[in-house]
Each structure stands twice: as structure tokens, then as C-alpha cells.
Design an enzyme around this catalytic site. Structure first.
Site, PDB file in Angstrom:
ATOM      1  CB  THR A 171      -0.838  -0.058   1.471  1.00 61.07           C
ATOM      2  OG1 THR A 171      -1.832  -1.265   1.500  1.00 61.07           O
ATOM      3  CG2 THR A 171      -1.933   1.159   1.218  1.00 61.07           C
TER       4      THR A 171
ATOM      5  CB  VAL B 154       5.043   9.064  14.253  1.00 59.17           C
ATOM      6  CG1 VAL B 154       3.802   9.674  15.250  1.00 59.17           C
ATOM      7  CG2 VAL B 154       5.891   8.195  14.979  1.00 59.17           C
TER       8      VAL B 154
ATOM      9  N   GLY C 133       1.143   8.934   9.851  1.00 58.85           N
ATOM     10  CA  GLY C 133       0.865   8.830   8.168  1.00 58.85           C
ATOM     11  C   GLY C 133       1.383  10.175   7.640  1.00 58.85           C
TER      12      GLY C 133
ATOM     13  CE  LYS D 215       1.301   4.858  14.064  1.00 57.47           C
ATOM     14  NZ  LYS D 215      -0.264   4.824  13.743  1.00 57.47           N
TER      15      LYS D 215
ATOM     16  N   GLY E 183      -2.910   5.303   5.208  1.00 64.25           N
ATOM     17  CA  GLY E 183      -3.350   5.329   3.905  1.00 64.25           C
ATOM     18  C   GLY E 183      -2.388   5.454   2.877  1.00 64.25           C
TER      19      GLY E 183
HETATM   20  N1  HSE Z   1      -2.448   1.061  11.327  1.00 61.16           N
HETATM   21  C1  HSE Z   1      -2.328   2.418  11.419  1.00 61.16           C
HETATM   22  C2  HSE Z   1      -3.582   3.196  11.943  1.00 61.16           C
HETATM   23  C3  HSE Z   1      -1.605   3.034  10.404  1.00 61.16           C
HETATM   24  O1  HSE Z   1      -4.634   2.465  11.783  1.00 61.16           O
HETATM   25  O2  HSE Z   1      -3.484   4.267  12.034  1.00 61.16           O
HETATM   26  C4  HSE Z   1      -0.164   3.236  10.086  1.00 61.16           C
HETATM   27  O3  HSE Z   1       0.370   3.696  11.497  1.00 61.16           O
END
Ligand code: HSE
Length: 441
Positions: A13, A134, A136, A207, A304
Site C-alpha cells: 500500500t 508516526v 501517516g 508511535k 493510507g
Molecule cells: N495501522 C495504523 C493506523 C496506520 O490505523 O493508524 C499506520 O500507522
């Protein structure tokens, strides 16, 4: 025109998001860097081909063997986007040993083995970019490393997992059951490969650990802080929260007390007029308080393909600019110079004080309320309000209490005592309440 060449490991992704960003923004990046940023090789063990516009008639090659990337002397930057500990860790160390700069989105790896990776990079004089690990697409690492550099960070608080926030939001707004919403989040592509990480707060803890190192200049051991997830939250808790004027959010909270530092991840009842109570869906938000700047809130998509691809591309650009200007490691990867990253004590959870919400599962019979409140009173826990739901014909009923500020240690001892009573039919659900004034602190 100089070319900065990229080797990408992992075309999932986020990897395909990065390739797309580099393709779509090529002209813009060239104007901003003064060089062409060119994806040269992609390693992926599942894919048989790359999309035509990425492969560019064979200009970008696909391999199953990451070694081809390390062995290519033309590659300047290796981007690792496979996640997990191994082989990601070995790949990063090999790339560093081959003199390549590295970029990763791997928070699990950095929060557990970061030290080894950063030390290896320092020895090799290469850079490590990890913006996408951290938040996204939210430039939170850069904010701490550069924008807030002149501050003592007093506190950090945030919604750092999109999947958990999406689940809680859907449960709150539409009453959709937990399991159903989780499936939906996975289909949308923001859940971790193992959703336990999202639901049980582990991803959030990874994170927070990275942010603490950057904010306070300290190494962080994940074992030192409390991590609780959202899997025990039921629609009934969400309804009671609403009745009390709160929304339930999975928060990461850290406060800098100087000699010691608070660090915890748990579901929290947030007053409904608080900014963080209004961060919904897959969105993340990071609330910092600095001694000079005051309060700062960063908000955006924490997961995403394209948002995270954009964050990875930002790291690539930072390194490309440093290559172009001969300024490698101008900004230390962790914000602090390695020699100044020094251990600090994590505040023991028992020392925490806050208001609490308890949902007891009890038998509906005389004296239950006074027995439970008596135990709480004996431990110095004072009640603000009580709701007992009568559900005739049912053996077990929920009984809900909200406390004034209480000591975590006393709460733990009192609940252990209460949960052993015959009148209790299940373990008590405990949710900490965020004090009303936290936005200003
Ligand atoms: N799985 C994480 C979330 C995305 O749902 O925020 C990447 O850190």
C-alpha cells in the site's frame, strides 16, 4: 540534471503510494530539490510486475531479491516499506553498511531496535528518515525535530491510530458493533497486518515511544509504560460516556515532569468540547504543549496509501537536498545529537491521579451498591455520580460510577477487591477521564 536514485523494498500500500507520488510530482520535486528524484529499483516478493506508468518501459526494474538494491552503487537512498521486525531490520542495516541513506515507515522496528539502526547510521554517516512511521501524512516528526526545536515539550497527547479511532467513531455515531467496523477498517487499508496492534494500543505505543525520544531526548523502553486497548469497550460505555458529556478516544498521553516522564496509552473519556473529542473517523491528531509556543495541534490522515506515500517522499526529498548541498546530517535524525540522548525515569502508573469511570457487572440484589461504594470509600475514592440500570429477569446488570480525581494505585487495589466479590459477574471496565482543563495545560 543530477539524478538521486531510489531503491524501494516493498511495493504494498505505502510503497505503491510512494511510487505514485514520485511519478505524479516529479516536476514539482525537481524544482524544489534541484535534482531529479528517480525510482530505479523495486524489490517485492509478491509482485510479478509494476504498473506500466511506474515501470516506464523497464526504466524501473522489479526484483524479488533486495540484495540487488544494496549492491547497486548508483542507488543513493533505500526505502524500506515492508514493515515488521525481520527481514526489515537486516535490510536497513545492510543498506546502511552499503553506504546508502535509508527511509522507513516502520514504527514497530524503530521503537524496539531504533538504537541499533541509528548507531549504525551515525557510524556510516548516512541519514535515517522516518516521518511516515508516526501520523501517516501528518508532518509530526518534522514538527518536533525542526518547527518546535526551540521548546521544552511539556506535554504530548494524541489520537495516533486511525483504525482504533475509526472503530470508536463508527461505534459512537452509528452504533455499529466492534467486529463489523474492524472488518471495514481492514478493507479500507489502514489497519495493520495484525489488527491486534491497532486495537490493543500497541501501534499507538510504538508511535508514542518514537515521539518521546524526539521530544525529550530520551531512549524509551516500551515495557515501561501502560498500554491498554479498546477491545473491552462496549456500546453501553459509549452511551454512558455521552450521558456524562464525554467521547471515548484511544489516547497516547505523555507529560514531562523533568526528572520523570509520564507515558501511557489507554481509552480515555474526553470532554466533548475538547479538540481531541472531535477528531473522528480515520483521522489522527497530535496535541503538543511547548514552553515557548504554547499549544499546537496537528491534524490529518494518519494512514493510507497517498498520505503515507507523501510523508515517505518528504523524507526522500530532505535527504536529496542534503546530498545536493553536501549537508548530510545537518538535522540530527532524532532531533537531539546522539550524545545527548539520555535515560529518564518513566513515572510509575500507580502515581497517576485522574477521575475514573467504572462499569461493574453485578447481581441485581439489595446491598450491592453500598458494598461496592463502601470498598471504594475505604480506599479514598470519592464518587461524583452513580447510575444503576435495572434490567429485570437478567441476573447481571451494569452499574456505572464516575469518580472525583482518585489515585491509580488505590483504584487498582479497590477494583481487585471488588472483582473478587460473589456479587460481581465480570471484570470491571475502568476508563480514565481526561481532566477538563487539559487543553490549556
Ligand atoms: N495501522 C495504523 C493506523 C496506520 O490505523 O493508524 C499506520 O500507522
Amino acid at each position: 540534471m543530477t539524478e538521486i536514485k531510489i531503491g524501494l523494498i516493498g511495493f504494498g500500500t505505502v510503497g505503491s503510494g510512494l511510487a505514485q507520488v514520485l511519478h505524479d510530482q516529479a516536476g514539482r520535486l525537481e524544482k524544489r530539490v534541484g535534482a531529479e528524484i528517480r525510482l530505479k529499483r523495486v524489490a517485492d516478493i509478491v509482485r510479478d510486475s509494476l504498473p506500466d506508468h511506474i515501470a516506464q518501459g523497464g526504466k524501473v526494474t522489479l526484483t524479488r531479491n533486495a540484495e540487488e538494491i544494496f549492491a547497486d552503487p548508483e542507488i543513493d537512498i533505500v526505502v524500506e516499506l515492508i514493515g515488521g521486525i525481520e527481514p526489515a531490520k537486516s535490510f536497513l542495516l545492510k543498506a546502511i553498511a552499503s553506504g546508502k541513506h535509508v527511509v522507513t515507515a516502520n514504527k514497530a522496528l524503530l521503537s524496539q531496535h531504533g538504537r541499533e539502526i541509528f548507531e549504525a547510521a551515525a557510524r556510516a554517516n548516512v541519514e535515517v528518515g522516518f516521518e511516515a512511521s508516526v501520523g501517516g501524512g501528518i508532518p509530526v516528526i518534522k514538527a518536533l525535530k525542526e518547527g518546535l526545536v526551540a521548546n521544552r515539550i511539556i506535554s504530548m497527547m494524541g489520537i495516533m491510530n486511525g483504525t482504533a479511532n475509526y472503530i470508536l467513531t463508527r461505534m459512537t455515531d452509528h452504533g455499529v458493533p466492534f467486529a463489523e467496523v474492524l472488518k471495514d477498517a481492514q478493507a479500507k487499508g489502514f489497519a495493520e497486518a495484525d489488527p491486534t496492534y491497532d486495537i490493543e494500543g500497541i501501534d499507538t505505543a510504538h508511535k508514542l515511544a518514537i515521539l518521546m525520544t524526539m521530544a525529550y531526548g530520551m531512549p524509551v523502553n516500551l515495557r515501561d509504560f501502560t498500554v491498554e486497548g479498546i477491545s473491552r469497550i462496549e456500546p453501553i460505555d459509549i452511551d454512558f460516556a455521552r450521558e456524562f458529556g464525554y467521547r471515548i478516544k484511544l489516547l497516547a498521553i505523555s507529560r514531562n515532569h523533568g526528572e520523570h516522564v509520564e507515558a501511557r496509552v489507554h481509552p480515555t473519556m474526553v470532554p466533548e468540547n475538547h479538540l481531541l473529542a472531535n477528531i473522528n473517523g480515520a483521522y489522527n491528531a497530535f496535541h503538543f504543549t511547548g514552553d515557548m509556543v504554547g499549544n499546537v495541534l496537528l491534524y490529518g490522515l494518519g494512514a493510507g496509501m497517498m498520505p503515507t506515500g507523501s510523508a515517505v517522499a518528504a523524507d526522500v526529498v530532505d535527504i536529496a537536498r542534503d546530498i545536493m548541498t553536501g549537508a548530510i546530517n545537518r538535522v540530527p535524525s532524532l532531533g537531539y545529537l546522539p550524545a545527548h540522548i539520555t535515560p529518564r525515569r518513566i513515572t510509575p502508573m500507580a502515581e497517576l491521579r485522574c477521575p475514573y469511570y467504572f462499569r461493574f457487572s453485578v447481581l441485581d440484589k439489595p446491598g450491592v451498591l453500598s458494598t461496592v461504594s463502601g470498598i471504594l470509600g475505604r480506599h479514598g475514592i470519592s464518587l461524583e455520580s452513580v447510575i444503576q440500570m435495572g434490567q429485570r429477569k437478567k441476573e447481571s446488570v451494569p452499574m456505572v460510577m464516575r469518580t472525583h480525581e482518585a489515585a491509580e494505585e488505590a483504584v487498582q487495589v479497590a477494583l481487585a477487591e471488588i472483582d473478587q466479590l460473589d456479587i460481581c459477574t465480570d471484570k470491571t471496565v475502568k476508563i480514565r477521564i481526561l481532566a477538563e482543563n487539559t487543553q490549556e495545560s
